[in-house]
Design an enzyme around this catalytic site. Structure first.
Site, mmCIF file in Angstrom:
data_model
loop_
_atom_site.group_PDB
_atom_site.id
_atom_site.type_symbol
_atom_site.label_atom_id
_atom_site.label_comp_id
_atom_site.label_asym_id
_atom_site.label_seq_id
_atom_site.Cartn_x
_atom_site.Cartn_y
_atom_site.Cartn_z
ATOM 1 N N SER A 192 -11.184 -0.965 2.743
ATOM 2 C CA SER A 192 -10.489 -1.389 3.955
ATOM 3 C C SER A 192 -9.972 -0.164 4.695
ATOM 4 O O SER A 192 -9.237 0.641 4.123
ATOM 5 C CB SER A 192 -9.328 -2.325 3.620
ATOM 6 O OG SER A 192 -9.796 -3.506 3.016
ATOM 7 N N GLU A 204 -5.512 3.048 6.571
ATOM 8 C CA GLU A 204 -5.182 2.982 5.150
ATOM 9 C C GLU A 204 -5.782 4.168 4.413
ATOM 10 O O GLU A 204 -5.220 4.659 3.451
ATOM 11 C CB GLU A 204 -5.699 1.664 4.552
ATOM 12 C CG GLU A 204 -5.340 1.455 3.107
ATOM 13 C CD GLU A 204 -5.722 0.064 2.608
ATOM 14 O OE1 GLU A 204 -6.353 -0.020 1.542
ATOM 15 O OE2 GLU A 204 -5.386 -0.928 3.266
ATOM 16 N N ARG A 244 0.826 -1.224 0.000
ATOM 17 C CA ARG A 244 0.000 0.000 0.000
ATOM 18 C C ARG A 244 0.858 1.271 0.000
ATOM 19 O O ARG A 244 0.490 2.279 0.612
ATOM 20 C CB ARG A 244 -0.971 0.016 1.188
ATOM 21 C CG ARG A 244 -1.921 -1.169 1.243
ATOM 22 C CD ARG A 244 -2.800 -1.273 -0.022
ATOM 23 N NE ARG A 244 -3.632 -2.453 0.029
ATOM 24 C CZ ARG A 244 -3.321 -3.614 -0.554
ATOM 25 N NH1 ARG A 244 -2.194 -3.738 -1.227
ATOM 26 N NH2 ARG A 244 -4.122 -4.640 -0.470
#
Length: 309
Positions: free
Chosen positions: A234, A304, A183
């Site tokens: 998420s 995130e 990520r």
């Protein structure tokens, strides 16, 4: 932002015939459906307009934020005191370039959705992108965060990226030089860089089999994720050695609510907007969840989603 600065930039954008709006509600442009107005909302249609828009903003000391599909972004309730640059107008492609080894390069611009790229690959019998078919972002955003799902990541197929650097000079770098990790990427370290296009290299495959794989992933998302509610996907990164959703569930936080924000009862890795949720609600909820998970399990959760104030 001072009124004089606003007026000066407004006139400059108008004189340059660059498309923009003012006081655009950002909740309309994010999957969370949260966020106040942007002082400027700029909608370039090509790389030249993008470069000129960014140059005018910099010349006038106006900060900018690059936005794709708004699927991983949480804007402040007060809005954004600057110019949000909507990159969805840069949506050409994908163009296909067959290679001597039998593979094919697909190149598409930053504002094209991953879904459209995946569909084009499937229709051409090109394998390797099926994992991304349900990710609700653009190619630019997918590169920026090395998006992934179901064991696949952009770095698995990405060959190169063309972008504007800090000096608004167009450059191209191979994927190997983009520091692609979980990520994250080099673009996260250089937020003033702007992705223009990306090239992926895919292998030949059976079109029907690729379609079946994509349909399986989409069905899994529908079955397990709260896609019927506004969210940013998420909410937390996966901590090493554990899963965020499982940790949150084990701490008894399924359905935990602050204002209009809630830990999804369907999947504890998602924070959803149950209606009227504010940025403050989401930040408060995630901060409390992080504190409880750390206290009870020893794991430190990291958001995130990007909170933009």
């Amino acid at each position: 932002m001072q009124q004089q600065t606003i007026e000066t930039l407004r006139q400059a954008l108008q004189e340059s015939a660059l498309p923009f709006a003012q006081q655009e509600p950002l909740a309309s442009h994010t999957t969370f459906q949260i966020g106040g107005p942007a002082v400027f909302w700029c909608t370039p249609k090509n790389a030249d307009q993008l470069r000129r828009t960014l140059a005018l903003c910099r010349a006038n000391g106006v900060r900018t934020y690059l936005l794709g599909n708004g699927s991983n972004t949480l804007f402040a309730d007060e809005g954004y005191d600057g110019a949000v640059i909507d990159l969805r107008g840069l949506n050409f492609g994908p163009t296909a370039e067959p290679q001597p080894d039998g593979s094919t390069r697909l190149t598409a611009s930053a504002g094209l959705t991953l879904g459209r790229l995946c569909a084009a690959a499937q229709q051409q019998g090109l394998a390797g992108l099926a994992f991304a078919c349900g990710i609700p972002g653009t190619i630019g955003g997918a590169v920026y965060m090395n998006a992934g799902a179901y064991g696949g990541e952009m770095k698995d197929v990405l060959e190169s990226v063309t972008f504007l650097d800090s000096d608004l000079t167009e450059r191209t770098l191979p994927a190997a030089e983009l520091a692609l990790g979980y990520r994250t990427s080099l673009f996260e370290q250089h937020p003033d860089w702007c992705v223009l296009s990306a090239t992926v290299r895919l292998q030949p495959g059976d079109s029907a089999a690729i379609l079946a794989e994509m349909q399986d992933y989409l069905q899994r998302r529908k079955d397990k994720q709260p896609i019927e509610w506004p969210s940013a996907g998420s909410t937390f990164k996966r901590p090493q050695g554990a899963f965020a959703g499982k940790l949150i569930e084990d701490c008894g936080l399924r359905g935990f609510t602050v204002g209009g924000a809630q830990i999804s009862e369907k999947h504890c890795g998602f924070v959803i907007n149950r209606g009227g949720a504010t940025c403050a609600d989401v930040v408060s909820l995630t901060d409390q969840v992080k504190a409880i998970v750390l206290q009870k399990t020893g794991y430190t959760l990291e958001r995130e989603i990007r909170v933009v104030k």
